[in-house]
Design a protein around this motif. Structure first.
Motif, PDB file in Angstrom:
ATOM      1  N   ILE A  28       0.514  -1.503  -0.006  1.00 17.07           N
ATOM      2  CA  ILE A  28       0.259   0.059  -0.283  1.00 17.07           C
ATOM      3  C   ILE A  28       0.909   1.089   0.080  1.00 17.07           C
ATOM      4  O   ILE A  28       1.803   1.200   0.971  1.00 17.07           O
ATOM      5  CB  ILE A  28      -0.406   0.026   1.730  1.00 17.07           C
ATOM      6  N   THR A  84      -6.167  -2.052   9.512  1.00 14.29           N
ATOM      7  CA  THR A  84      -4.826  -2.657  10.212  1.00 14.29           C
ATOM      8  C   THR A  84      -5.048  -2.941  11.674  1.00 14.29           C
ATOM      9  O   THR A  84      -5.874  -2.859  12.013  1.00 14.29           O
ATOM     10  CB  THR A  84      -4.286  -1.233  10.501  1.00 14.29           C
ATOM     11  N   ILE A 142       1.898  -1.547   4.210  1.00 17.56           N
ATOM     12  CA  ILE A 142       2.688  -0.012   4.070  1.00 17.56           C
ATOM     13  C   ILE A 142       3.577   0.760   4.066  1.00 17.56           C
ATOM     14  O   ILE A 142       4.540   0.731   4.847  1.00 17.56           O
ATOM     15  CB  ILE A 142       1.330   0.887   5.248  1.00 17.56           C
ATOM     16  N   LEU A 202      -2.410   6.907   7.141  1.00 17.00           N
ATOM     17  CA  LEU A 202      -1.888   5.901   7.783  1.00 17.00           C
ATOM     18  C   LEU A 202      -0.796   6.997   7.794  1.00 17.00           C
ATOM     19  O   LEU A 202      -0.147   6.139   8.865  1.00 17.00           O
ATOM     20  CB  LEU A 202      -1.977   5.572   6.352  1.00 17.00           C
TER      21      LEU A 202
END
Ligand code: MRU
Length: 362
Positions: free
Chosen positions: A240, A328, A275, A341
């Motif tokens: 990601i 997450t 990520i 994020l």
């Protein structure tokens, strides 16, 4: 829970995912080379599982090193890390796990550790990566279940289950946790051409647990949504980007577009290790091209005429605009993802830094 990858008597043991569901065969890797081969040939696959296997592969490889001095040991360690890094390019968990092993190695070497100490510390780190992944998946399941509607009919693509992680799964972790709360009416698994991770692996995992499962060909997801047959989509991720663009198994982008068109919420479930904050957007994510044979053959049988060209990217990138939330282990990020994020990473960092006092629930 399924034994995706385990360390047994200094050997890395994996269930051979190419043979499931027909046969449950275990592959025993005694060297780093054997682990690297198992990753590139898809004995083990799924981003978090690849990371765990690579860490164990490095530990098992270095355990066998004959080096007596730390200098030679360091040379071999770097070669082993390079070997693992060359296995599959898209799953960022691979590079994340290698970076963790390098970090531990560097700190221990700086502290003057002996070769035996270095071996022990690499092994400990590989076990930690494994155990943390199981815990992360459980937490993803816990957070994700909160956004699954009652009596949900859920679509998932590829396999983001126990087999793709150290255990429990990311997207299937959400489904497992929601099913345990009685919220799941049905799960639809895209078969996931060409490697059939959905038909073979996701269906196998879910059926074993008694979760009602229907396998559909990838092209059926759109018509199913149009008929009002789905309430929720959850998939895993291989990488990601910082802006929330999601690389996942080829076909995910089509599912996300269909979900947007039909008003079905499309969620991605992944640990923070998936990520890649160093990659600003999806255009920077390397996409693995796999062998033409995966398309031209069904098992041993050739189904495409000789002379036809084949395009076989293993992954696609779903733009962040199509993603309703990223689930997450520390919570669910919502758009705009660059900020949300980053905030999740800050939360995770301060949770690690926070002193644990007696009576604290962590
Ligand atoms: O080629 P694969 O089988 O390794 O691809 C796996 C996927 O695309 C999964 O959805 C992803 O790795 C998430 S696994 C929790």
């Amino acid at each position: 829970m399924l034994p995706t990858v385990a360390w047994q008597d200094n050997v890395v043991v994996m269930v051979d995912q190419r043979k499931l569901p027909g046969q449950e065969v275990y592959v025993r890797c005694k060297t780093a080379k054997e682990v690297a081969r198992a990753i590139s040939t898809m004995v083990i696959r799924g981003a978090p599982a690849i990371g765990v296997a690579a860490a164990m592969g490095i530990a098992v490889g270095m355990r066998r090193s004959q080096a007596t001095g730390t200098r030679q040991f360091a040379v071999e360690f770097n070669q082993t890390c390079d070997l693992m890094a060359g296995t599959r390019p898209t799953a960022v968990n691979l590079f994340w796990a290698i970076a963790r092993m390098k970090h531990v190695f560097g700190a221990a070497a700086l502290a003057g550790s002996s070769v035996d100490d270095l071996k022990a510390q690499l092994e400990r780190e590989a076990h930690a990566i494994h155990d943390e992944d199981v815990a992360a998946c459980r937490a993803i399941g816990h957070h994700g279940a909160t956004v699954v509607p009652e009596r949900a009919r859920i679509l998932t693509h590829c396999n983001a289950g126990a087999l793709a992680t150290a255990g429990y799964g990311t997207a299937l972790g959400v489904i497992r946790a929601a099913a345990a709360q009685g919220r799941v009416a049905a799960v639809f698994a895209d078969e996931t051409r060409p490697f059939l991770q959905g038909a073979r692996l996701t269906a196998w995992e879910l059926v074993r647990e008694g979760i009602p499962t229907t396998v559909i060909a990838d092209s059926m997801a759109g018509p199913l949504m149009r008929q009002g047959g789905l309430d929720f989509v959850v998939v895993g991720a291989d990488r990601i980007a910082a802006n929330g663009d999601v690389a996942n198994k080829i076909g995910t982008y089509t599912v996300a577009m269909m979900a947007k068109a039909h008003g079905v919420p499309f969620y991605v479930a992944a640990p923070l290790s998936t990520i890649d904050r160093a990659t600003p957007d999806g255009s920077g994510i390397p996409i693995e091209q796999r062998s033409a044979r995966e398309i031209t053959h069904l098992g041993p049988k050739q189904v495409v005429p000789d002379g036809a060209a084949v395009w076989n990217p293993a992954f696609d990138v779903t733009p962040h605009e199509l993603v309703v939330g990223i689930i997450t282990e520390v919570g669910i990020a919502s758009p705009p993802y660059a900020a949300s994020l980053a905030a999740l990473f800050d939360a995770a960092d301060s949770a690690v830094a926070r002193p644990v006092t007696s009576g604290s629930k962590g």
